[in-house]
Design an enzyme around this catalytic site. Structure first.
Site, mmCIF file in Angstrom:
data_model
loop_
_atom_site.group_PDB
_atom_site.id
_atom_site.type_symbol
_atom_site.label_atom_id
_atom_site.label_comp_id
_atom_site.label_asym_id
_atom_site.label_seq_id
_atom_site.Cartn_x
_atom_site.Cartn_y
_atom_site.Cartn_z
ATOM 1 N N ASP A 1 0.781 -0.989 -0.474
ATOM 2 C CA ASP A 1 0.273 0.108 -0.162
ATOM 3 C C ASP A 1 0.758 1.209 0.339
ATOM 4 O O ASP A 1 0.723 2.246 -0.658
ATOM 5 C CB ASP A 1 -1.065 -0.273 1.632
ATOM 6 C CG ASP A 1 -1.998 1.041 0.974
ATOM 7 O OD1 ASP A 1 -1.354 2.591 1.328
ATOM 8 O OD2 ASP A 1 -2.980 0.302 0.841
ATOM 9 N N ASN B 1 -3.671 1.196 5.474
ATOM 10 C CA ASN B 1 -3.723 0.952 4.401
ATOM 11 C C ASN B 1 -4.833 0.943 3.973
ATOM 12 O O ASN B 1 -5.372 0.116 2.585
ATOM 13 C CB ASN B 1 -2.976 -1.060 4.025
ATOM 14 C CG ASN B 1 -3.914 -1.590 5.139
ATOM 15 O OD1 ASN B 1 -4.305 -1.672 5.829
ATOM 16 N ND2 ASN B 1 -3.863 -3.410 4.368
ATOM 17 N N GLY C 1 -4.572 2.954 -0.367
ATOM 18 C CA GLY C 1 -4.320 2.116 -1.353
ATOM 19 C C GLY C 1 -4.650 0.955 -1.732
ATOM 20 O O GLY C 1 -5.673 0.504 -2.201
ATOM 21 N N ASP C 2 -5.190 -0.164 -0.445
ATOM 22 C CA ASP C 2 -5.783 -1.608 -0.555
ATOM 23 C C ASP C 2 -6.983 -1.659 -0.869
ATOM 24 O O ASP C 2 -7.580 -2.036 -1.880
ATOM 25 C CB ASP C 2 -4.964 -2.444 0.734
ATOM 26 C CG ASP C 2 -3.814 -3.073 0.752
ATOM 27 O OD1 ASP C 2 -2.973 -2.975 -0.488
ATOM 28 O OD2 ASP C 2 -3.089 -3.076 1.651
ATOM 29 N N PHE C 3 -7.839 -0.774 0.123
ATOM 30 C CA PHE C 3 -9.519 -0.675 0.778
ATOM 31 C C PHE C 3 -9.294 0.253 -0.731
ATOM 32 O O PHE C 3 -10.695 -0.019 -0.915
ATOM 33 C CB PHE C 3 -9.595 -0.233 2.172
ATOM 34 C CG PHE C 3 -9.119 -1.961 2.366
ATOM 35 C CD1 PHE C 3 -8.824 -3.383 2.054
ATOM 36 C CD2 PHE C 3 -7.607 -1.662 2.942
ATOM 37 C CE1 PHE C 3 -8.841 -4.215 2.665
ATOM 38 C CE2 PHE C 3 -7.731 -2.869 4.091
ATOM 39 C CZ PHE C 3 -8.075 -3.784 3.498
#
Length: 405
Positions: free
Chosen positions: A137, A162, A165-167
Site C-alpha cells: 500500500d 493501508n 491504497g488497498d481498500f
C-alpha cells in the site's frame, strides 16, 4: 417488507488473496452475491471428513464459502473451467501473468463464458514501469503522488494505515468496476475484463486535493494547507485526559459556535480567521483551551451544536459502550433491497441489513476454513455434487471427467 439483497444470484469465484481482492469479494458478498473463495489444497487436511481444516490468512470472509483446489493439477484446473462456464464474476488478485501461466487467463475463461466478468486487481499499473515489481500500500501511494500530500508540516509523509491504497483505491474500485460491467452486460449481453490498480485508484480518490494544489486552498507545502493540518480550525486537539477532539469549523457560523464554546470570543477572530498571520496564536490558544477539560466534558459543551467539534472515538469504545453508535452496518442503506447484516444483533433490515448477521458484530475476525462450506455451495450455486461432477484428490476438488453436464 424488504426484498432480496441487490446482488442475489450473482455468482463469484474469488481466488484467495489478501486485502484488496478479498475486500472486493466482501463487498459483493455483503450485497448478496454468492462468493466462493478458491483456496489451496492440503493433502490429508482439506476436504477430509472429520478433519478440521486450517483457516486462511484473510479475515474478509463474511458471507463467503471456500473450496480447496490444487491449481497445479489438471483436474483442479478442469474444475475451475467448468465452474466458470456458469459463473458471473472471477476475481484475480495475483501479479500479472500468474493465472495466465495456469491456463486461467481472461482470454481462456471468457472464451468459455462470454458473459463472464473477469476482475483483475494489481498494485501498480499493468502498463507501467513498476508492473512486475513487488509492492505494498505505502509503495502504491508513493508512486501515485498521493503519499506526498499526507503528513504533518516538517515531518515525513505518513500513510493512513493501508486504508487508502488497498481498500479505497483497490478493492472498492474493483467492486465499482465489476458493478459497471454487470450493468453494461444487461445492455450488451457480454462480460468483459475489469482491471483495477491501486495507483490509479488512489489517484482518482485524490482528485479534489490534487486540483486544490493549484488554488489557495492547497497550494502550500504538505501540512500547511486548509485541510491537511495547517488550519487551526480543521485539526485535532488533545484533551485533559489525553484523548482527542476533532475540529472542522470552516464556515463562519460554525467557527463562531466553536470559539464561544472554547470561551475565546474575546480574541476577535471571527473577521480575521483566514489571515494566516493569526493561525499560530489561534492554534496555541485552541490547544491550551482543550487541555482544560476532559473529552467527555467537551462533548457536553459541543453536543447538539453546529460547532463541528466532535470526539475522536476509538474502536474499543464503539464496540463496548452503548450509545456510541458502534453497531456495524452495511456500507450503504438500500431501503427496498437491503444488503446482508453485519451485526448478529441487527433488528431493522432497512437500517442494519437483512439476515442473521455474523458472530463478532463486525469487530471480531472470523477466518474462513480452507474448504469451509464449499461443497454445499457447489451444490446450491452450481448444482455440482461430489461423486458426480467432482471428486476429491489429495485434499483438493477435481472435475470428474466422466460427468455429464
Amino acid at each position: 417488507m424488504a426484498c432480496s439483497p441487490p446482488l442475489e444470484g450473482l455468482t463469484v469465484l474469488e481466488f484467495a488473496g489478501l486485502a484488496p481482492g478479498p475486500f472486493a469479494g466482501l463487498l459483493l458478498a455483503d450485497a448478496g452475491a454468492n462468493v466462493l473463495r478458491i483456496d489451496r489444497a492440503i493433502p490429508g487436511v482439506t476436504h477430509v471428513d472429520g478433519v478440521e481444516p486450517p483457516t486462511g490468512a484473510d479475515n474478509l470472509t463474511r458471507h463467503k464459502s471456500s473450496i480447496a483446489v490444487d491449481l497445479k493439477s489438471a483436474g483442479g484446473i478442469a474444475l475451475i473451467k467448468e465452474l466458470v462456464k456458469t459463473a458471473d464474476v472471477v476475481i484475480d488478485p495475483f501479479r500479472p501473468g500468474v493465472l495466465e501461466k495456469l491456463g486461467l487467463g481472461p482470454d481462456v475463461l471468457t472464451a468459455l463464458n462470454p458473459r463472464l466478468i473477469y476482475g483483475r486487481m494489481t498494485g501498480f499499473r499493468r502498463d507501467g514501469k513498476y508492473s512486475m515489481m513487488a509492492g505494498h500500500d505505502i509503495n502504491y501511494l508513493a508512486v501515485s503522488g498521493v503519499l506526498s500530500m499526507l503528513g504533518r508540516s516538517g515531518e515525513s509523509p505518513h500513510p493512513p494505515i493501508n486504508i487508502l491504497g488497498d481498500f479505497a483505491g483497490g478493492g472498492a474500485m474493483l467492486f465499482q468496476g465489476i458493478l459497471m460491467a454487470v450493468v453494461a452486460r444487461h445492455r450488451t449481453g457480454r462480460g468483459q475484463v475489469v482491471e483495477a490498480n491501486m495507483v490509479d485508484g488512489a489517484n482518482y480518490l485524490a482528485t479534489f486535493p490534487r486540483l486544490a494544489r493549484k488554488t489557495p486552498m492547497g497550494d502550500r507545502a504538505r501540512g500547511d494547507n486548509h485541510l491537511d493540518g495547517g488550519c487551526p480550525f480543521y485539526d485535532t486537539y488533545e484533551t485533559r485526559d489525553r484523548k482527542y477532539m476533532s475540529v472542522g469549523a470552516l464556515e463562519p457560523q460554525f467557527f463562531a459556535i466553536l470559539v464561544k464554546g472554547l470561551e475565546l470570543e474575546y480574541k476577535g477572530w471571527d473577521q480575521t480567521r483566514w489571515d494566516r498571520a493569526t493561525w499560530p496564536e489561534m492554534k496555541t490558544s485552541f490547544a491550551t483551551a482543550f487541555k482544560h477539560k476532559t473529552r467527555k466534558e467537551w462533548e457536553a459543551v459541543f453536543d447538539n451544536t453546529d460547532a463541528c467539534c466532535l470526539p475522536v472515538l476509538e474502536y474499543g469504545e464503539l464496540e463496548n459502550e452503548p450509545g456510541r453508535e458502534g453497531d456495524q452496518r452495511p456500507a450503504v442503506t438500500l431501503r427496498g433491497t437491503p444488503c446482508l447484516a453485519v451485526d448478529e444483533r441487527a433488528t431493522d433490515p432497512s437500517l442494519h441489513g437483512q439476515g442473521a448477521g455474523v458472530p463478532g458484530r463486525g469487530y471480531v475476525p472470523r477466518p474462513l476454513g480452507l474448504g469451509e462450506g464449499g461443497e454445499d455451495a457447489l451444490k446450491r450455486w452450481f448444482r455440482f455434487t461430489k461423486g458426480q461432477q467432482f471428486e476429491i484428490e489429495k485434499g483438493g476438488l477435481v472435475f470428474k471427467r466422466s460427468s455429464k453436464l
